[in-house]
Design an enzyme around this catalytic site. Structure first.
Site, mmCIF file in Angstrom:
data_model
loop_
_atom_site.group_PDB
_atom_site.id
_atom_site.type_symbol
_atom_site.label_atom_id
_atom_site.label_comp_id
_atom_site.label_asym_id
_atom_site.label_seq_id
_atom_site.Cartn_x
_atom_site.Cartn_y
_atom_site.Cartn_z
ATOM 1 N N GLU A 114 4.603 -34.716 -45.556
ATOM 2 C CA GLU A 114 3.561 -33.902 -44.942
ATOM 3 C C GLU A 114 2.221 -34.619 -45.033
ATOM 4 O O GLU A 114 2.091 -35.657 -45.697
ATOM 5 C CB GLU A 114 3.496 -32.522 -45.607
ATOM 6 N N HIS A 242 -5.297 -23.484 -42.542
ATOM 7 C CA HIS A 242 -4.154 -24.239 -42.044
ATOM 8 C C HIS A 242 -4.435 -24.618 -40.604
ATOM 9 O O HIS A 242 -4.801 -23.764 -39.788
ATOM 10 C CB HIS A 242 -2.865 -23.418 -42.139
ATOM 11 N N ARG A 289 -5.359 -31.677 -44.493
ATOM 12 C CA ARG A 289 -5.582 -30.462 -43.717
ATOM 13 C C ARG A 289 -7.045 -30.200 -43.381
ATOM 14 O O ARG A 289 -7.350 -29.668 -42.317
ATOM 15 C CB ARG A 289 -5.012 -29.252 -44.476
ATOM 16 N N HIS A 350 -5.792 -19.926 -44.986
ATOM 17 C CA HIS A 350 -4.446 -20.154 -45.494
ATOM 18 C C HIS A 350 -4.351 -20.197 -47.009
ATOM 19 O O HIS A 350 -3.450 -19.614 -47.595
ATOM 20 C CB HIS A 350 -3.919 -21.465 -44.911
ATOM 21 N N ARG A 385 -6.556 -28.818 -51.036
ATOM 22 C CA ARG A 385 -5.177 -28.867 -51.527
ATOM 23 C C ARG A 385 -4.337 -29.844 -50.722
ATOM 24 O O ARG A 385 -4.314 -29.795 -49.495
ATOM 25 C CB ARG A 385 -4.542 -27.476 -51.450
#
Length: 521
Positions: A114, A242, A289, A350, A385
């Protein structure tokens, strides 16, 4: 009614349930869930859980470095090392509780990659990893005789010296938690739950925003309760949006399109069908992100669009369906065949990187009160994160908190002089109308002024408007019977204030916090 337990766990996601399972052999546990056991952020986590398992190509130092880079070097290095190095043993614990992670033909974990990760290290179960973990832990919880589950119960306040008539400030040494006042909405009774150890595992804050991937129970309850009890709360300005929530107006929460799809090869395109991430980051669609969300936000605003697209049509159709069956099914129900059509997506609130400040054992600034999972601030995430680090953080810190609290709880006597909840009050017919409207106002304020892109002026407007709602809600709370609705509104306002206040205090753009008056250097 007064109820006594050795351990009081408030919250039923991966953090709360794994902690409960680890301490239940040593004492009685009350597990408080404000709706049903499945209604937790964990259940909605699609992508997976990060852990170094393939030592042929991966190692702890790589995972540590990826986490520090994503966090914009604001991370607590000790917390990062603890989580990364403690991850494999906690993956084993999850497997022992019945979690079935996908494996390849050789019987090894089928690992995904990811955004922000330099290697394939994401364990998953199809595209519903969180649901697999949640359901496995629920089965384990239900089989343990020492764990009493209280569904549809709502924690109103934690019990501290304040309830004994002692004046408590944030600087008061020796603040201590004795349990919590818990509302049973079915009976409208507020019970006193006394406990030798209390664990806060109430999850995130997404519901304070108009658009979120979180279940709507994520109203920041634990953080607000600890803040009101004069506990320390940190890094609330770092709210992760997100990048790719399914754009379908009217849905709340928004359906998540997992980051694993970009790891699989999906391409972000604007509404003209043009790829655009090359303008923002050399890592393209696999940038962290915060970068991807700001890029999408910039693209939408520059073109006047309300979404962008995620394109996976160039991949093998059957392979796509096999990897992402739930996403395929959801989109197909809306007339979108992801093997042939672009997926409309837009950012949504998110994950919260900050929260209740805890030490390496998960203990807050209030003695005998621990916090684990998204409501806590361990320092792992720093300013942003890294994808799929949250679930592993929850189980690693639940393990640390369990070990530490088991050493402490035997030498404690209950504070029997704690008074019962004051149940006086009244409820007017217009109360629910006021509460419902105020929640909408909080959502609008936070999304408009304290979203992906901020400014001093926007934050000042948020302050002024939230202050009015705060005064009105506190007055209503004092005059009303305790109800979940008024308590959630109160918590949302407290949480919104903390995000806004700490965003004002950070005079720079860093990680997830971007203020146009202090642009990135």
């Amino acid at each position: 009614m007064v109820k006594e337990y050795d351990f009081l766990v408030i919250g039923s996601g991966i953090a709360g349930m794994s902690y409960a399972l680890k301490v239940a052999d040593q004492g009685s546990v009350a597990l408080i869930c404000k709706t049903e056991l499945e209604e937790a952020n964990t259940f909605y986590a699609q992508g997976g859980i990060a852990s170094v398992t393939n030592l042929k190509v991966d190692d702890f130092d790589k995972h540590i470095q990826d986490t520090l880079i994503a966090g914009d070097w604001l991370n607590n290095a000790e917390a990062v090392a603890r989580v990364v190095r403690g991850a494999p043993s906690q993956i084993e614990a999850l497997v022992n509780w019945g979690v079935q992670f996908d494996k390849d033909k050789q019987g090894e974990f089928d690992l995904h990659r990811e955004g922000g990760h330099s290697e394939f290290r994401i364990l998953h179960h199809k595209d519903n990893t969180g649901a697999e973990i949640q359901q496995s832990l629920i089965r384990a919880i239900q089989q343990h005789s020492n764990i009493a589950v209280y569904e549809h119960h709502f924690a109103i306040e934690i019990l501290t010296q304040h309830h004994l008539g002692v004046e408590v400030t944030r600087r008061t040494p020796g603040k201590e938690c004795f349990g919590a006042y818990i509302l049973n909405p079915e009976t409208n009774q507020v019970d006193t739950f006394l406990a030798k150890v209390t664990l806060m595992a109430t999850g995130g804050v997404g519901a304070v925003y108009k658009t979120t991937t979180n279940p709507l129970v994520a109203t920041g309850d634990g953080i607000a309760m600890v803040y009101r009890a004069k506990g320390t709360v940190k890094d609330m300005e770092f709210v992760q949006f997100h990048p790719t929530a399914l754009f379908h107006p009217g849905d709340r929460p928004s359906f998540l399109i997992t980051e694993a799809m970009r790891g699989y090869g999906a391409i972000l395109r604007n509404c003209a069908g043009e790829p655009f991430m090359q303008k923002y980051d050399e890592r393209l669609c696999l940038a962290p992100r915060d970068i991807v969300a700001r890029a999408i936000d910039s693209e939408m605003k520059s073109r006047g669009d309300d979404h962008v697209y995620l394109d996976v049509t160039h991949k093998d159709p059957q392979q796509t369906i096999n990897h992402f069956p739930n996403i395929y099914k959801k989109c197909l129900s809306l007339g979108i065949d992801i093997t042939k059509d672009y997926i409309p997506v837009a950012p949504a609130a998110h994950y919260l990187c900050g929260g209740i400040l805890v030490d390496s054992d998960g203990q807050s600034s209030i003695k005998r009160l621990y916090a684990v999972g998204e409501c806590s601030c361990t320092g792992l995430h720093g300013g942003n994160r890294l994808a799929s680090n949250s679930l592993i953080e929850a189980v690693v810190y639940a393990d640390a908190a369990a070990k530490h609290s088991l050493e402490m709880f035997t030498n404690y006597n209950f504070k029997n002089e704690i008074p019962s909840w004051n149940a006086e009050g009244m409820r007017s017919p217009e109360e629910m109308v006021l509460i419902t409207q105020s929640i909408k106002e909080v959502n609008q304020i936070m999304s408009t002024y304290v979203g992906i892109v901020r400014s001093d002026l926007r934050l000042k407007r948020a302050w002024d408007r939230l202050d009015i709602l705060y005064e009105e809600t506190e007055d209503l709370f004092k005059r009303s019977y305790a109800s979940r609705e008024i308590c959630e509104l109160r918590n949302m306002i407290n949480t919104g204030y903390l995000i806004m206040r700490q965003a004002i205090d950070r005079k720079e753009s860093r990680g997830l916090h971007y203020n146009i008056d202090y642009p990135f250097k």
